[in-house]
Enzyme design. Structure first.
Site, PDB file in Angstrom:
ATOM      1  N   ARG A 101      31.055  40.047  61.793  1.00 56.93           N
ATOM      2  CA  ARG A 101      32.396  39.741  62.294  1.00 56.93           C
ATOM      3  C   ARG A 101      33.378  39.580  61.141  1.00 56.93           C
ATOM      4  O   ARG A 101      34.548  39.912  61.260  1.00 56.93           O
ATOM      5  CB  ARG A 101      32.374  38.446  63.114  1.00 56.93           C
ATOM      6  CG  ARG A 101      31.747  38.555  64.472  1.00 56.93           C
ATOM      7  CD  ARG A 101      32.036  37.322  65.286  1.00 56.93           C
ATOM      8  NE  ARG A 101      33.464  37.002  65.213  1.00 56.93           N
ATOM      9  CZ  ARG A 101      33.954  35.788  65.544  1.00 56.93           C
ATOM     10  NH1 ARG A 101      33.148  34.830  65.944  1.00 56.93           N
ATOM     11  NH2 ARG A 101      35.242  35.550  65.473  1.00 56.93           N
ATOM     12  N   ASP A 139      35.773  27.150  55.082  1.00 54.72           N
ATOM     13  CA  ASP A 139      35.063  28.427  55.242  1.00 54.72           C
ATOM     14  C   ASP A 139      34.099  28.717  54.110  1.00 54.72           C
ATOM     15  O   ASP A 139      33.383  29.722  54.163  1.00 54.72           O
ATOM     16  CB  ASP A 139      36.060  29.598  55.347  1.00 54.72           C
ATOM     17  CG  ASP A 139      36.819  29.544  56.647  1.00 54.72           C
ATOM     18  OD1 ASP A 139      37.819  30.265  56.773  1.00 54.72           O
ATOM     19  OD2 ASP A 139      36.435  28.755  57.529  1.00 54.72           O
ATOM     20  N   ARG A 161      38.274  34.240  68.490  1.00 61.43           N
ATOM     21  CA  ARG A 161      39.263  33.197  68.722  1.00 61.43           C
ATOM     22  C   ARG A 161      40.659  33.631  68.285  1.00 61.43           C
ATOM     23  O   ARG A 161      41.653  33.306  68.939  1.00 61.43           O
ATOM     24  CB  ARG A 161      38.849  31.957  67.961  1.00 61.43           C
ATOM     25  CG  ARG A 161      39.854  30.858  68.026  1.00 61.43           C
ATOM     26  CD  ARG A 161      39.442  29.683  67.195  1.00 61.43           C
ATOM     27  NE  ARG A 161      40.538  28.773  67.080  1.00 61.43           N
ATOM     28  CZ  ARG A 161      40.945  27.971  68.058  1.00 61.43           C
ATOM     29  NH1 ARG A 161      40.313  27.982  69.201  1.00 61.43           N
ATOM     30  NH2 ARG A 161      41.966  27.156  67.873  1.00 61.43           N
ATOM     31  N   CYS A 187      32.965  27.870  70.285  1.00 61.02           N
ATOM     32  CA  CYS A 187      32.645  28.330  68.946  1.00 61.02           C
ATOM     33  C   CYS A 187      31.557  27.422  68.374  1.00 61.02           C
ATOM     34  O   CYS A 187      31.496  26.235  68.661  1.00 61.02           O
ATOM     35  CB  CYS A 187      33.890  28.235  68.076  1.00 61.02           C
ATOM     36  SG  CYS A 187      33.682  29.128  66.566  1.00 61.02           S
ATOM     37  N   ARG A 207      37.455  23.668  69.420  1.00 63.08           N
ATOM     38  CA  ARG A 207      38.620  24.363  68.850  1.00 63.08           C
ATOM     39  C   ARG A 207      39.688  24.557  69.925  1.00 63.08           C
ATOM     40  O   ARG A 207      39.844  25.629  70.475  1.00 63.08           O
ATOM     41  CB  ARG A 207      38.184  25.701  68.241  1.00 63.08           C
ATOM     42  CG  ARG A 207      37.171  25.518  67.125  1.00 63.08           C
ATOM     43  CD  ARG A 207      36.722  26.831  66.555  1.00 63.08           C
ATOM     44  NE  ARG A 207      37.727  27.400  65.665  1.00 63.08           N
ATOM     45  CZ  ARG A 207      37.567  28.580  65.055  1.00 63.08           C
ATOM     46  NH1 ARG A 207      36.486  29.289  65.314  1.00 63.08           N
ATOM     47  NH2 ARG A 207      38.472  29.053  64.235  1.00 63.08           N
ATOM     48  N   PRO A 208      40.397  23.467  70.232  1.00 63.59           N
ATOM     49  CA  PRO A 208      41.440  23.566  71.269  1.00 63.59           C
ATOM     50  C   PRO A 208      42.628  24.404  70.793  1.00 63.59           C
ATOM     51  O   PRO A 208      42.694  24.776  69.618  1.00 63.59           O
ATOM     52  CB  PRO A 208      41.862  22.105  71.458  1.00 63.59           C
ATOM     53  CG  PRO A 208      41.556  21.445  70.158  1.00 63.59           C
ATOM     54  CD  PRO A 208      40.336  22.145  69.609  1.00 63.59           C
ATOM     55  N   LYS A 216      40.311  39.101  56.000  1.00 61.53           N
ATOM     56  CA  LYS A 216      40.170  39.115  57.466  1.00 61.53           C
ATOM     57  C   LYS A 216      41.198  38.171  58.075  1.00 61.53           C
ATOM     58  O   LYS A 216      41.920  38.550  59.017  1.00 61.53           O
ATOM     59  CB  LYS A 216      38.778  38.652  57.871  1.00 61.53           C
ATOM     60  CG  LYS A 216      38.644  38.267  59.338  1.00 61.53           C
ATOM     61  CD  LYS A 216      37.269  37.784  59.719  1.00 61.53           C
ATOM     62  CE  LYS A 216      37.067  36.331  59.481  1.00 61.53           C
ATOM     63  NZ  LYS A 216      37.568  35.427  60.539  1.00 61.53           N
ATOM     64  N   ASN A 217      41.320  36.968  57.534  1.00 58.78           N
ATOM     65  CA  ASN A 217      42.155  35.953  58.161  1.00 58.78           C
ATOM     66  C   ASN A 217      43.649  36.119  57.910  1.00 58.78           C
ATOM     67  O   ASN A 217      44.461  35.431  58.539  1.00 58.78           O
ATOM     68  CB  ASN A 217      41.686  34.555  57.749  1.00 58.78           C
ATOM     69  CG  ASN A 217      40.355  34.216  58.393  1.00 58.78           C
ATOM     70  OD1 ASN A 217      39.885  34.921  59.288  1.00 58.78           O
ATOM     71  ND2 ASN A 217      39.717  33.163  57.921  1.00 58.78           N
ATOM     72  N   ASP A 266      45.822  23.297  71.898  1.00 55.25           N
ATOM     73  CA  ASP A 266      46.945  22.466  72.365  1.00 55.25           C
ATOM     74  C   ASP A 266      48.155  22.554  71.445  1.00 55.25           C
ATOM     75  O   ASP A 266      49.308  22.557  71.902  1.00 55.25           O
ATOM     76  CB  ASP A 266      46.494  21.010  72.520  1.00 55.25           C
ATOM     77  CG  ASP A 266      45.930  20.459  71.220  1.00 55.25           C
ATOM     78  OD1 ASP A 266      45.087  21.138  70.595  1.00 55.25           O
ATOM     79  OD2 ASP A 266      46.354  19.373  70.797  1.00 55.25           O
TER      80      ASP A 266
END
Ligand code: EPZ
Length: 444
Positions: free
Chosen positions: A400, A308, A93, A117, A122-123, A22-23, A125
């Site tokens: 998900r 994870d 995200r 989340c 979970r910025p 997935k990632n 920047d």
């Protein structure tokens, strides 16, 4: 809303093939926005986040089609809009990864800030810092990031932050730098296999990236990217989840289609708790221990133990003979699964970014609620290992990031039934007679 009813006490054994990552799939799909031509992706898992991103890409003028063979065919049809709206971005995200390729290929973008989340702050920047360094003009207004640029220019970009490297931040900046004028060096880049896979995909489209898998990526910008055929790597987190399930139920599991080197630290921890592991060509064979040994594990960026899989490991260590410690240095607040594991009988105490786990001889079925993707997986594993029956609500979190996990577990001997969360489907609570210990008279 779906829920699971799980009959516990099962040992999980058999053979399975792992799905695609997935990632790795998500940033690669986003990067196809920067490609002129047709991209055929193989081994893309059919799960909710992939379907969500496909819908977002179609909103952005792409044609995304799941072929009969299970692959994805992607092509930009129209570049008329570069607005990624809140309704889709808030649910996932990784949608923020469209920002870099849109700026690089179309010169402007308007992307909703990703939603909150459950695993912590979970910025983005670092994403914005990296894209601004390439010459994009970026500002945030009314919950959206607006960006515009002429042609991006190569730059030297320090990209790690207080919590270390950023996976999707590296993917976002990488997917923009490939079309920048001149050379870009990303310092403090994430080294995860999913970032390497994105770099290899972009190179297959004609990009010129070196250093993948190290903290320093060098990108010589090109004028355009062409289409290609590409196969996504296996999902190391799904593999770790399934291996952990077998290890905590004294099972024997053969997993094929895996890259063992992506799991080195996870396999070492599973050996430390007593599992026997044999590596073959592209498969891993695990035999779970009769007695689970305690362990001390800290989640850090790759190649360390993955954040994870800390929830799934915590479920396993709940059944260890002794005291374990699990620390998360990537997401210090990623512990919503602790209270739900305790409902199943685990003895876990959280102290900041650390969980202290006192192993118990067995877990007992209960009604629990999922809170985020990997916490859901931990609850499923614990319920499968527990005695009696459990229900797990809000299974949409699990959907998900896993492709039919319950079917895979049931193939190994589990009994996980998906049903609708409605009163008539909830098993009756424990009958009073089973609640009152023998020898004690029932109240009149
Ligand atoms: C990716 O999320 C994964 N998601 C996550 O997997 C994974 O947990 C995470 O990397 C860490 O490995 C995808 O790849 C789609 P980060 P990402 O940016 O990229 C801080 C799952 O379960 N940070 O590497 O969002 C951040 O707060 C998901 O599949 C900033 O401070 O994570 C965190 O503490 C969950 N500023 C740390 O860096 C930024 O701009 C690592 O985050 C970006 C991140």
């Amino acid at each position: 809303m779906d829920m699971f009813v799980v009959q516990g006490g099962r040992s999980l054994s058999g053979s399975l093939r792992v799905s695609g990552s997935k990632n790795a799939s998500l940033p690669i799909m986003a990067a196809t926005l920067a490609v002129d031509g047709v991209v055929n992706l193989a081994n893309v898992p059919n799960l909710a986040d992939v379907r969500t991103l496909a819908r977002l890409l179609e909103q952005l003028g792409m044609h995304v089609h799941r072929s009969d063979g299970g692959g994805l065919r992607l092509q930009t049809i129209s570049a008329s809009t570069s607005v990624a709206d809140y309704d889709l971005v808030r649910t996932m995200r990784a949608s923020v990864c469209v920002l870099g390729p849109l700026l690089a290929r179309r010169g402007w973008a308007c992307v909703s800030l990703p939603g909150g989340c459950q695993i912590g702050h979970r910025p983005i920047d670092l994403h914005l810092r990296g894209l601004a360094a390439l010459g994009a003009e970026l500002w945030t207004e009314r919950g959206y990031v607006f960006g515009r640029c002429s042609r991006l220019r190569g730059a030297r970009i320090p990209l790690s932050g207080v919590q270390g490297s950023t996976v999707t931040g590296t993917c976002n900046v990488l997917s923009a730098a490939v079309l920048a004028e001149g050379t870009t060096v990303i310092e403090g880049a994430a080294c995860e296999p999913e970032v390497v896979d994105l770099a290899n995909f972009l190179n297959a489209c004609g990009a010129r990236i070196t250093g993948q898998g190290t903290p320093e990526l060098t990108i010589d910008g090109v004028d355009a990217l062409h289409g290609c055929d590409y196969e996504v790597i296996p999902d190391r987190i799904e593999a770790a989840t399934l291996l952990t399930a077998a290890a905590m139920t004294r099972g024997t599991l053969s997993l094929s289609g895996v890259v063992a080197e992506h799991l080195e630290v996870v396999l070492q921890v599973l050996r430390d708790v007593g599992a026997r592991i044999e590596l073959e060509e592209d498969s891993i064979r695990l035999t779970g221990p009769d007695v689970i040994q305690p362990a001390e594990v800290t989640a850090v960026p790759y190649p360390g133990f993955p954040t994870d899989t800390q929830a799934q490991l915590m479920a396993l260590l709940s059944l260890a003979k002794g005291r374990s410690v699990v620390k998360d240095c990537v997401f210090p607040d990623r512990f919503l699964h602790v209270s739900e594991l305790c409902r199943l009988g685990a003895k876990i105490q959280r102290e900041g970014n650390t969980a202290l786990i006192e192993g118990v001889p067995y877990l007992s079925g209960a009604n629990v609620m999922a809170s985020d993707l990997r916490a859901s997986a931990a609850l499923v594993l614990a319920a499968v290992a527990a005695r009696d029956e459990s229900t797990i609500r809000r299974i949409y979190h699990l959907d998900r990031g896993y492709e039919q996990l319950e079917c895979k577990l049931n193939q190994l001997g589990a009994s996980v039934t998906r049903t609708v969360d409605a009163p008539q489907n909830i098993p009756l609570p424990l009958q009073p007679s089973t609640l009152i210990p023998p020898g004690i008279k029932r109240p009149a």
